[in-house]
Design a protein around this motif. Sequence first.
Motif, PDB file in Angstrom:
ATOM      1  N   ASP A 129     -47.547  -3.488  11.593  1.00  0.00           N
ATOM      2  CA  ASP A 129     -46.097  -3.370  11.374  1.00  0.00           C
ATOM      3  C   ASP A 129     -45.314  -3.649  12.660  1.00  0.00           C
ATOM      4  O   ASP A 129     -44.322  -4.377  12.650  1.00  0.00           O
ATOM      5  N   GLU A 130     -45.775  -3.075  13.775  1.00  0.00           N
ATOM      6  CA  GLU A 130     -45.072  -3.233  15.055  1.00  0.00           C
ATOM      7  C   GLU A 130     -45.056  -4.698  15.494  1.00  0.00           C
ATOM      8  O   GLU A 130     -44.066  -5.175  16.042  1.00  0.00           O
ATOM      9  N   ASP A 131     -46.181  -5.399  15.262  1.00  0.00           N
ATOM     10  CA  ASP A 131     -46.251  -6.820  15.635  1.00  0.00           C
ATOM     11  C   ASP A 131     -45.243  -7.623  14.824  1.00  0.00           C
ATOM     12  O   ASP A 131     -44.545  -8.487  15.359  1.00  0.00           O
TER      13      ASP A 131
ATOM     14  N   GLU B 275     -31.269  -7.399  14.869  1.00  0.00           N
ATOM     15  CA  GLU B 275     -31.760  -6.057  14.557  1.00  0.00           C
ATOM     16  C   GLU B 275     -32.686  -6.069  13.350  1.00  0.00           C
ATOM     17  O   GLU B 275     -32.332  -6.567  12.279  1.00  0.00           O
TER      18      GLU B 275
ATOM     19  N   THR C  55     -37.517  -9.427  16.195  1.00  0.00           N
ATOM     20  CA  THR C  55     -36.535  -8.758  17.053  1.00  0.00           C
ATOM     21  C   THR C  55     -35.705  -9.720  17.906  1.00  0.00           C
ATOM     22  O   THR C  55     -34.498  -9.494  18.067  1.00  0.00           O
ATOM     23  N   PRO C  56     -36.267 -10.820  18.442  1.00  0.00           N
ATOM     24  CA  PRO C  56     -35.435 -11.729  19.246  1.00  0.00           C
ATOM     25  C   PRO C  56     -34.272 -12.347  18.465  1.00  0.00           C
ATOM     26  O   PRO C  56     -33.320 -12.848  19.068  1.00  0.00           O
TER      27      PRO C  56
ATOM     28  N   LYS D  55     -42.502  -6.608  13.481  1.00  0.00           N
ATOM     29  CA  LYS D  55     -41.153  -6.308  13.975  1.00  0.00           C
ATOM     30  C   LYS D  55     -40.860  -7.096  15.252  1.00  0.00           C
ATOM     31  O   LYS D  55     -39.773  -7.656  15.412  1.00  0.00           O
ATOM     32  N   GLU D  56     -41.845  -7.192  16.141  1.00  0.00           N
ATOM     33  CA  GLU D  56     -41.652  -7.915  17.407  1.00  0.00           C
ATOM     34  C   GLU D  56     -41.386  -9.403  17.191  1.00  0.00           C
ATOM     35  O   GLU D  56     -40.651 -10.012  17.959  1.00  0.00           O
ATOM     36  N   PHE D  57     -41.980  -9.999  16.144  1.00  0.00           N
ATOM     37  CA  PHE D  57     -41.744 -11.417  15.861  1.00  0.00           C
ATOM     38  C   PHE D  57     -40.266 -11.678  15.574  1.00  0.00           C
ATOM     39  O   PHE D  57     -39.731 -12.730  15.912  1.00  0.00           O
TER      40      PHE D  57
END
Length: 112
Positions: free
Chosen positions: A14-16, A26, A22-23, A18-20
Amino acid sequence: MNIYVSNLGFNVKDEDLKEFFTPYGEVTSAKIISDKFTGQSRGFGFVEMSDDEAARKAIAELDQASVEGRSIKVMEARPKEDRPARSGGGGGNFRGNGGGGGNSGGGYNKKW
């Protein structure tokens, strides 16, 4: 906007995910879908972004991007009611009709 992401590697969390995204803006949620019995990733997930314009830009730029050596597919998620019905649903009707035919006697089947 809700975004569907597929062809993800089974190690993506999940965190990965989200990181894709985020740039681009939000990210309000990012969820990899897991098998309910094994807990292993099913290779797809959903991302929600609060800004539709940022979400469209993320879709355009991340679709076909390479993640862990796999070309991911990114598109706007469709609501459940827009998807075609699963083929398993028709089986219930067939069984129901077959049961009714069986209860009315052998003559019913001879007509066919």
